[in-house]
Design an enzyme around this catalytic site. Structure first.
Site, short mmCIF file in Angstrom:
data_model
loop_
_atom_site.label_atom_id
_atom_site.label_comp_id
_atom_site.label_asym_id
_atom_site.label_seq_id
_atom_site.Cartn_x
_atom_site.Cartn_y
_atom_site.Cartn_z
N ARG A 62 0.84 -1.20 0.00
CA ARG A 62 0.00 0.00 0.00
C ARG A 62 0.87 1.25 0.00
NH1 ARG A 62 -2.27 0.42 4.86
NH2 ARG A 62 -1.27 2.39 5.31
N TYR A 115 -13.78 16.87 -16.21
CA TYR A 115 -14.47 15.60 -16.04
C TYR A 115 -15.47 15.70 -14.88
CZ TYR A 115 -15.12 10.69 -14.90
OH TYR A 115 -15.67 9.46 -14.60
N ASP A 188 -4.66 18.12 -15.78
CA ASP A 188 -5.08 16.77 -16.15
C ASP A 188 -4.87 16.63 -17.66
OD1 ASP A 188 -6.53 14.53 -17.00
OD2 ASP A 188 -8.11 14.79 -15.51
N LYS A 213 -7.12 5.40 -19.76
CA LYS A 213 -7.43 5.84 -21.13
C LYS A 213 -6.27 5.56 -22.09
CE LYS A 213 -10.86 7.49 -18.70
NZ LYS A 213 -12.00 6.69 -18.40
C1 LIG Z 1 -10.19 13.85 -17.98
C2 LIG Z 1 -10.38 12.75 -17.00
N1 LIG Z 1 -9.72 12.78 -15.84
C3 LIG Z 1 -9.87 11.82 -14.91
C4 LIG Z 1 -10.72 10.77 -15.12
C5 LIG Z 1 -10.89 9.71 -14.06
O1 LIG Z 1 -10.24 8.55 -14.44
P1 LIG Z 1 -10.62 7.09 -13.86
O2 LIG Z 1 -11.90 6.70 -14.47
O3 LIG Z 1 -9.45 6.27 -14.28
O4 LIG Z 1 -10.72 7.23 -12.38
C6 LIG Z 1 -11.43 10.68 -16.32
C7 LIG Z 1 -12.35 9.56 -16.57
O5 LIG Z 1 -13.05 9.51 -17.54
C8 LIG Z 1 -11.26 11.70 -17.27
O6 LIG Z 1 -11.93 11.69 -18.44
#
Ligand SMILES: Cc1ncc(COP(=O)(O)O)c(C=O)c1O
Length: 402
Positions: A62, A115, A188, A213
């Site tokens: 962890r 998101y 991000d 992704k």
């Molecule tokens: C731009 C973006 N950031 C973060 C995330 C979160 O990722 P996760 O689904 O791997 O937790 C997503 C999920 O679609 C996303 O599109």
């Protein structure tokens, strides 16, 4: 077998025998999956030093794990950053990246379209804990500056290419504004991936991605990562240790495998997305196509400067939510689900899926119209994604509707 071992009971013998890990001197072709909860120390003092991060090594998965470390290191290296930490999801990465920076009384200025869960994390988790959250339009740099000047700001948060509106943020100017007002700039970069854009090399302090992704690329793993300076990543690691967000070894292995083909996949995703975007621009019923590789994109110049290619993400606007649903339901190739960044093409209706947390006013303020469809272009043959001559509308081949 020593006499001592012969004297032991069968259970002890079996456990000893089956946990004797081979020592391998040669380098393997792939990073092994260190599927172990714990690692052994020489003695109590050695353990204390290891668990206190006073010397390199492992104690408990962890806290740190070799496969997770390999993924974190690869992510940091791809982004030209000093260090990284790998998480069990993109949201785990967003959460720890922010918790390592903010406490009650601090303020985050965040760009409008992000998101849905990132927005929910800010509004439903951080705000009730006393963190101030303000949303701004990233394309209105004056408004961003006004917000930054309005009160001391700890974090300026943006997405390189926004989810789901495909706005391309001017990272250099946003960073200059953020730094000018003493804010840490967190970006991000999920939609772009490090092949298209490396925000840290443009001056951004902290870069994070959902590795679910493009990084992994095959819709078979949930993971995330953060990169930045060594000092900052130590704080992120401390948050991860206490909140339990580290990536699982097998997940890290899958991300490492995906990373090796990222550049090849992104070239093809971008090629196919451009062909599809051009076709969609001419399609009846489509009010607007937003793709960073098109000259019609509102931030085409920023995209040309900041992104290697247009990438695999595009958005189209149809007349209404009903039209968007009918469009998605009529497609023959994408399955009806809500992810992105894969070999598989996906079409999503953000207002009812990825951005369901936003009410009508918030959707409007974030520039998300009811008829928006977000498309993540996969690696299927592009001719199959395009309309057949007989198919006037929708644009992509339809499956027979019952
Ligand atoms: C731009 C973006 N950031 C973060 C995330 C979160 O990722 P996760 O689904 O791997 O937790 C997503 C999920 O679609 C996303 O599109």
């Amino acid at each position: 077998m020593s006499t001592d071992e012969q004297l032991r009971g069968f259970g002890t013998r079996a456990i000893k025998a089956a946990t004797r890990a081979p020592r391998v001197e040669q380098g393997p072709a792939a990073v092994p999956i260190y599927q172990s909860a714990t690692f052994h120390a020489q003695d109590v003092d050695d353990y204390a030093e290891l668990v206190g991060f006073e010397k390199p090594g492992y104690t408990y998965s962890r806290m740190e794990n070799p496969t997770a470390d390999a993924m974190a290191g690869a992510f940091a290296e791809m982004h030209g950053a000093e260090a990284g930490f790998a998480f069990g999801s993109g949201m785990g990465a967003v959460h720890a990246a922010l918790l390592a920076l903010v406490k009650a009384g601090d303020r985050i200025v965040c760009t409008q379209a992000v998101y849905g869960s990132t927005r929910a994390l800010m509004e439903r988790v951080l705000a009730p804990l006393g963190v101030g959250i303000v949303f701004v339009d990233p394309t209105d740099l004056e408004a961003v500056e006004q917000e930054l000047a309005a009160a001391p700001t700890r974090v300026l948060y943006a997405e390189t290419i926004s989810n789901p509106t495909i706005v391309v943020a001017d990272l250099e100017r946003l960073t200059a504004l953020g730094h000018g007002h003493g804010a840490v700039v967190v970006v991000d970069n999920t939609f772009a991936s490090p092949y298209l854009c490396r925000p840290h090399e443009l001056g951004v302090d902290v870069v994070l991605e959902s590795a679910t992704k493009w990084l992994s690329g095959h819709s078979d793993v949930i993971a995330g990562a953060v990169a930045g300076t060594r000092d900052y990543i130590e704080r992120v690691r401390d948050v991860a240790v206490d909140t339990g967000g580290i990536v699982a070894p097998f997940s890290a292995f899958l991300v490492l495998r995906g990373m090796q083909t990222l550049h090849v996949r992104m070239d093809r995703h971008s090629q196919s997305a451009l062909v599809l975007a051009r076709q969609l621009e001419r399609a009846p019923g489509v009010l607007r196509v937003v793709y960073p590789g098109l000259s019609s994109h509102p931030q085409a110049q920023i995209a040309a400067r900041e992104l290697r290619l247009g990438g695999g993400m595009l958005a189209i606007e149809l007349a209404s939510g009903e039209a968007a649903a009918a469009f998605i339901d009529g497609l023959s190739i994408p399955p009806v689900t809500a992810t992105l960044g894969s070999v598989v093409t996906y079409a999503v209706h953000p207002p009812t899926a990825t951005h369901r947390q936003l009410d009508e006013a918030q959707l409007a303020a974030a520039g998300i119209p009811p008829g928006l469809v977000r498309i993540s272009v996969g690696l299927e043959d592009v001719d199959d994604l395009l309309a057949s001559e007989h198919c006037r509308r929708p644009i992509v081949r339809t499956r027979t509707r019952r």
